[in-house]
Design a protein around this motif. Structure first.
Motif, PDB file in Angstrom:
ATOM      1  N   ALA A  26      47.529  80.499  68.294  1.00 53.84           N
ATOM      2  CA  ALA A  26      47.389  79.271  68.031  1.00 53.84           C
ATOM      3  C   ALA A  26      47.513  78.506  69.303  1.00 53.84           C
ATOM      4  CB  ALA A  26      46.933  78.585  66.857  1.00 53.84           C
ATOM      5  N   LEU A  27      46.568  77.834  69.605  1.00 54.75           N
ATOM      6  CA  LEU A  27      46.892  77.122  70.597  1.00 54.75           C
ATOM      7  C   LEU A  27      47.583  75.578  70.312  1.00 54.75           C
ATOM      8  CD1 LEU A  27      46.756  76.333  74.113  1.00 54.75           C
ATOM      9  CD2 LEU A  27      44.716  75.159  73.911  1.00 54.75           C
ATOM     10  N   HIS A  28      48.339  75.320  70.801  1.00 58.57           N
ATOM     11  CA  HIS A  28      49.577  73.946  70.579  1.00 58.57           C
ATOM     12  C   HIS A  28      48.191  72.737  70.584  1.00 58.57           C
ATOM     13  CE1 HIS A  28      52.401  71.146  70.749  1.00 58.57           C
ATOM     14  NE2 HIS A  28      53.178  72.046  70.019  1.00 58.57           N
ATOM     15  N   PRO A  29      48.318  71.403  69.501  1.00 56.39           N
ATOM     16  CA  PRO A  29      47.434  71.073  69.934  1.00 56.39           C
ATOM     17  C   PRO A  29      47.833  69.846  71.123  1.00 56.39           C
ATOM     18  CG  PRO A  29      48.572  71.208  67.512  1.00 56.39           C
ATOM     19  CD  PRO A  29      48.782  71.962  68.383  1.00 56.39           C
ATOM     20  N   ARG A  30      48.529  70.004  71.406  1.00 56.10           N
ATOM     21  CA  ARG A  30      48.911  69.424  72.337  1.00 56.10           C
ATOM     22  C   ARG A  30      48.260  69.179  73.553  1.00 56.10           C
ATOM     23  NH1 ARG A  30      53.295  64.870  72.877  1.00 56.10           N
ATOM     24  NH2 ARG A  30      52.946  63.535  71.059  1.00 56.10           N
ATOM     25  N   ALA A  31      48.248  71.043  73.945  1.00 58.96           N
ATOM     26  CA  ALA A  31      47.961  71.289  74.947  1.00 58.96           C
ATOM     27  C   ALA A  31      46.303  71.570  74.893  1.00 58.96           C
ATOM     28  CB  ALA A  31      47.952  72.947  75.127  1.00 58.96           C
ATOM     29  N   ARG A  32      45.665  71.496  73.738  1.00 58.20           N
ATOM     30  CA  ARG A  32      44.329  71.536  73.170  1.00 58.20           C
ATOM     31  C   ARG A  32      44.139  70.315  73.398  1.00 58.20           C
ATOM     32  NH1 ARG A  32      40.318  73.320  74.320  1.00 58.20           N
ATOM     33  NH2 ARG A  32      41.693  75.134  73.484  1.00 58.20           N
ATOM     34  N   ALA A  33      44.380  69.242  73.592  1.00 61.42           N
ATOM     35  CA  ALA A  33      43.907  67.712  73.633  1.00 61.42           C
ATOM     36  C   ALA A  33      44.007  67.788  75.159  1.00 61.42           C
ATOM     37  CB  ALA A  33      44.987  66.467  72.615  1.00 61.42           C
ATOM     38  N   LEU A  34      44.826  68.123  75.783  1.00 63.31           N
ATOM     39  CA  LEU A  34      44.776  68.200  77.550  1.00 63.31           C
ATOM     40  C   LEU A  34      43.928  68.655  77.696  1.00 63.31           C
ATOM     41  CD1 LEU A  34      46.238  67.770  80.299  1.00 63.31           C
ATOM     42  CD2 LEU A  34      47.765  69.814  79.615  1.00 63.31           C
ATOM     43  N   LEU A  35      43.369  70.054  77.560  1.00 61.10           N
ATOM     44  CA  LEU A  35      42.354  70.937  77.697  1.00 61.10           C
ATOM     45  C   LEU A  35      41.259  70.221  77.882  1.00 61.10           C
ATOM     46  CD1 LEU A  35      42.676  74.639  76.723  1.00 61.10           C
ATOM     47  CD2 LEU A  35      42.859  73.300  79.445  1.00 61.10           C
ATOM     48  N   ASP A  36      40.890  69.505  76.665  1.00 61.64           N
ATOM     49  CA  ASP A  36      39.391  68.809  76.086  1.00 61.64           C
ATOM     50  C   ASP A  36      39.851  67.159  76.983  1.00 61.64           C
ATOM     51  OD1 ASP A  36      38.926  70.189  74.213  1.00 61.64           O
ATOM     52  OD2 ASP A  36      39.564  68.900  73.115  1.00 61.64           O
ATOM     53  N   ARG A  37      40.724  66.657  77.559  1.00 67.65           N
ATOM     54  CA  ARG A  37      40.718  65.491  78.627  1.00 67.65           C
ATOM     55  C   ARG A  37      40.724  65.814  79.754  1.00 67.65           C
ATOM     56  NH1 ARG A  37      46.389  63.955  78.310  1.00 67.65           N
ATOM     57  NH2 ARG A  37      46.805  64.372  80.142  1.00 67.65           N
ATOM     58  N   SER A  38      41.400  66.829  79.996  1.00 69.09           N
ATOM     59  CA  SER A  38      40.624  67.334  81.537  1.00 69.09           C
ATOM     60  C   SER A  38      39.112  68.007  82.028  1.00 69.09           C
ATOM     61  CB  SER A  38      41.849  69.079  81.514  1.00 69.09           C
ATOM     62  OG  SER A  38      43.136  68.149  81.371  1.00 69.09           O
ATOM     63  N   HIS A  39      39.141  68.329  80.993  1.00 70.40           N
ATOM     64  CA  HIS A  39      37.451  68.559  81.005  1.00 70.40           C
ATOM     65  C   HIS A  39      36.862  67.965  81.085  1.00 70.40           C
ATOM     66  CE1 HIS A  39      38.123  72.480  78.068  1.00 70.40           C
ATOM     67  NE2 HIS A  39      38.573  72.996  79.895  1.00 70.40           N
ATOM     68  N   ARG A  40      36.928  66.330  80.092  1.00 68.92           N
ATOM     69  CA  ARG A  40      36.151  64.906  80.213  1.00 68.92           C
ATOM     70  C   ARG A  40      36.958  64.480  81.923  1.00 68.92           C
ATOM     71  NH1 ARG A  40      37.903  64.839  75.106  1.00 68.92           N
ATOM     72  NH2 ARG A  40      39.681  63.474  75.667  1.00 68.92           N
ATOM     73  N   LEU A  41      37.429  64.666  82.756  1.00 70.67           N
ATOM     74  CA  LEU A  41      37.912  64.106  83.619  1.00 70.67           C
ATOM     75  C   LEU A  41      37.279  64.652  84.453  1.00 70.67           C
ATOM     76  CD1 LEU A  41      41.296  62.770  83.202  1.00 70.67           C
ATOM     77  CD2 LEU A  41      39.891  61.391  83.168  1.00 70.67           C
ATOM     78  N   GLY A  42      37.604  65.887  84.200  1.00 68.09           N
ATOM     79  CA  GLY A  42      36.871  66.644  85.697  1.00 68.09           C
ATOM     80  C   GLY A  42      35.226  66.905  85.894  1.00 68.09           C
ATOM     81  N   SER A  43      34.590  66.518  84.839  1.00 65.79           N
ATOM     82  CA  SER A  43      33.021  66.768  85.147  1.00 65.79           C
ATOM     83  C   SER A  43      32.170  65.370  85.501  1.00 65.79           C
ATOM     84  CB  SER A  43      32.971  66.628  83.238  1.00 65.79           C
ATOM     85  OG  SER A  43      32.627  65.335  82.718  1.00 65.79           O
ATOM     86  N   ASP A  44      33.262  64.706  85.810  1.00 69.42           N
ATOM     87  CA  ASP A  44      32.537  63.397  86.553  1.00 69.42           C
ATOM     88  C   ASP A  44      33.263  63.141  87.974  1.00 69.42           C
ATOM     89  OD1 ASP A  44      31.522  60.995  87.631  1.00 69.42           O
ATOM     90  OD2 ASP A  44      32.037  60.079  85.311  1.00 69.42           O
ATOM     91  N   PRO A  45      32.664  63.187  88.619  1.00 67.91           N
ATOM     92  CA  PRO A  45      32.696  63.707  90.202  1.00 67.91           C
ATOM     93  C   PRO A  45      33.704  62.273  90.930  1.00 67.91           C
ATOM     94  CG  PRO A  45      30.329  63.762  90.420  1.00 67.91           C
ATOM     95  CD  PRO A  45      30.649  63.867  88.740  1.00 67.91           C
TER      96      PRO A  45
END
Length: 679
Positions: free
Chosen positions: A2-21
């Protein structure tokens, strides 16, 4: 696992930030999170850091794209840091800090994330932040914009020392939520993932508001008379005419794929008085000029200049560009510098028309253009409140010819055989044409799916992966105008065409006395006339590109074999077969090879057979239509059914690199029909 909760939160944050040019450019920036997890050997908790690895993109980041490091080891590197002159050695040291197996290679920015004392860190490249970072008085503007909530870090090349610098700035400014990195971007931090993201967005949006409220109305100066954008249709007509000639210039060192952008921001920049000065200053953010080179090639003519003169002038400017780039390399290269990678431009700017960008594939070319558009926005922001002042040329060279970047290039997978090739396949919406398009894309080519049926063509282009790999163009090959338009579309999509497959066709199977003049004319219009029109336009574009090329005709066993009740089809195929010989003789001096493939009995998946010809041929042979494929197979030497993929394989064999000295050849793909042996 299982992915560590901190790593999962990091991926979610990255996706939100990276989706907006507005937040960061493609593959630019990185994000991290720190937390405790059990050591797999001792079972005791250790402090870890998850951080975006080398070469990833925030918007599409996956768990496999994260590097996972032990913080105690990473921070212990401060004790063995040999100093800024040898800081590149620290990247290899990151490997000794990795936790567990798998994951991505640590990037050069790993130290920034590990050394900054905060559980969560975001490093981004927003246009608004870089505008402040690249302004002549960026430090003052940062203070004016943020007060003491955002600190200033003077320019330093990414690396271990920059991580130490940012860590020291954070410690000295406990009230700060982040910093602006001179000439580079921004970094934000927070106690939680949510706080870090909020701080990053606060910096970006505050900078945007500051530039809007304090910036002057015309940061690029007033319009230049005669340099305004041409009307849409005229602009794209001009772009299509220039594209193959510009691609020839950009491909002098090695073939390149092109991308065209005529967005309002590009056209407005090129219409203003300050654009020559700013273009000459080049880009600044390391992510920008690594993909765009330090500066673009700029045409110094209005869009109404006579076309042949514009092409001639581009050639003169290209010569000067190459000489200046070689001089730039000579000015800064040291004995240990990587060799010069090539002196052609990655960005070519045409006032009133738009921007051409180039790369090893369509995505790379498109992203290079997107980065130059980022650079335009950075220039706009910096000029609005101050003056654009990119990092000095010597520093740009240190980044562009950094051994770490060279090592990254060496790790890239070997290019596929048809990489940088642009193919146009007629009749690609079904059957043999569809199979050929799939094979060419699989081997690295970009493909223009040309078909009379627009819906079928669009469906195949989508199957192939969309616009970075394939575009659909509806075309009736009997129409000279539509064929010309198809090649213009190819030029705008990919810069030109290198490989053409004449596959479009129908078959009218009738005895001589039942074959009408209309049958004869329709058969010849589509295959003989259509192939001629397509080949003529292909030769025109290939000659302009000066890259050679391939033209392949999908003819037939019937071109050399006399079968019953097939006069119109077989005569047309013989016409196509002789076009191969004639064009091979004529176009060889231009490096254009012309070859043919002679299939037979391709029933399964065939649009021609499905359109009624299968029933006609079955009736001719006195069998059920469902037995036709098996019937054709039984009469061959190999007793094997021929499929569309077999024809596609022959096309690849002719164009994939090994048959470099072959032209005027016809390859039978018929499982062995003695009557069709070439002799």
């Amino acid at each position: 696992m299982a992915l560590h909760p901190r790593a999962r939160a990091l991926l979610d944050r990255s996706h939100r930030l990276g989706s907006d040019p507005r937040n960061t450019n493609y593959a630019g920036g990185n994000a991290s999170a720190k937390g405790a997890a059990p050591d797999p050997v001792t079972g005791h908790d250790v402090e870890l850091m998850w951080v975006k690895g080398s070469g990833g993109d925030l918007g599409t980041l996956t768990a496999e794209g994260l590097a996972v490091l032990r913080l105690d080891r990473l921070r212990a590197l401060r004790d063995v840091y040999p100093g800024v002159e040898r800081e590149d050695e620290m990247v290899a040291a990151f490997d000794h800090c990795l936790h567990g197996r798998g994951g991505a290679a640590p990037s050069i920015d790993t130290a920034m994330h590990g050394l900054v004392d905060a559980p969560h860190v975001d490093h981004l490249h927003p246009d608004s932040g870089i505008a402040l970072a690249c302004a002549a008085d960026g430090q003052k503007l940062t203070a004016d914009c943020f007060g003491d909530t955002v600190a200033w870090v003077p320019w330093r090349r990414p690396g271990f020392q920059l991580g130490l610098d940012i860590a020291a700035v954070k410690e000295a400014n406990p009230q700060a939520i982040g910093c602006v990195l001179g000439g580079h971007g921004i970094t934000a931090w927070g106690e939680t993932s949510e706080e870090c993201e909020a701080n990053a967005l606060r910096i970006i949006r505050t900078a945007e508001t500051f530039l809007t409220e304090h910036g002057k109305a015309e940061p690029f100066g007033p319009p230049i008379e005669g340099y305004g954008a041409l009307p849409g249709a005229e602009r794209r007509e001009r772009a299509a005419a220039l594209a193959p000639h510009i691609r020839a210039l950009a491909s002098q060192d090695r073939p390149q794929v092109g991308h065209f952008d005529d967005s309002p921001a590009v056209l407005d920049f090129l219409a203003r008085t300050e654009h020559p000065r700013l273009a000459a200053l080049g880009t600044s953010c390391p992510d920008h000029f690594l993909r765009t080179k330090v500066r673009p090639l700029l045409l110094d003519l209005p869009p109404t200049a006579e076309l042949t003169y514009a092409i001639e002038r581009l050639g003169e400017l290209h010569t000067a560009y190459r000489e200046e780039y070689a001089a730039y390399y000579a000015r800064h290269a040291e004995p240990g510098s990587p060799p010069m990678r090539g002196a052609d431009p990655a960005i070519v700017l045409i006032p009133g028309v738009g921007m051409f960008s180039f790369g090893k594939d369509k995505q790379t070319a498109r992203v290079a253009g997107e980065f130059y558009l980022n650079a335009i926005q950075v220039m706009r922001g910096a000029e609005a409140v101050s003056a654009y002042a990119p990092i000095e040329e010597a520093e740009k060279f240190r980044i562009e010819y950094w051994e770490l970047e060279e090592a990254k290039l060496r790790r890239m997978p070997k290019a596929k055989p048809l990489a940088t090739r642009v193919a146009l396949v007629t009749g690609a919406g079904s059957g043999i044409g569809r199979a050929i398009a799939h094979r060419l894309v699989a081997e690295g080519a970009c493909v223009v799916v040309a078909d009379l049926d627009a819906a079928s063509g669009a469906a195949v282009a989508e199957e192939l992966g969309g616009p970075d790999r394939a575009v659909a163009v509806p075309v009736d090959v009997t129409s000279e105008a539509q064929v010309v338009d198809a090649f213009k579309a190819a030029a705008l999509a990919f810069g030109g065409v290198d490989l053409v497959v004449n596959n479009a066709g129908i078959s009218i199977s009738k005895p001589l006395l039942e074959t009408t003049v209309r049958d004869w004319d329709l058969q010849h219009d589509i295959m003989a006339r259509g192939s001629f029109l397509v080949s003529r336009e292909a030769a025109r574009m290939m000659r302009a590109q000066k890259l050679g090329g391939d033209i392949v005709y999908i003819t037939s066993k019937n071109a050399v074999f006399a079968g019953p009740n097939n006069i119109a089809y077989s005569a047309t195929k013989a016409d196509q077969a002789h076009q191969v010989r004639l064009l091979a003789a004529e176009l060889g001096e231009h490096g254009i090879r012309v070859n043919g493939v002679n299939p037979d009995g391709v029933v399964r998946g065939s649009g021609i057979f499905a359109g009624g010809w299968g029933a006609q041929r079955a009736a001719t042979y006195g069998i059920e239509e469902a037995q036709l494929g098996e019937f054709y197979a039984r009469r061959t030497l190999l007793k094997r059914e021929v499929l569309p993929e077999h024809v596609a394989g022959a096309v690849f064999a002719l164009t994939g690199g090994d048959l470099t000295h072959t032209t005027g050849l016809h390859i039978p793909v018929d499982a062995g029909v003695p009557g069709a042996f070439l002799r």
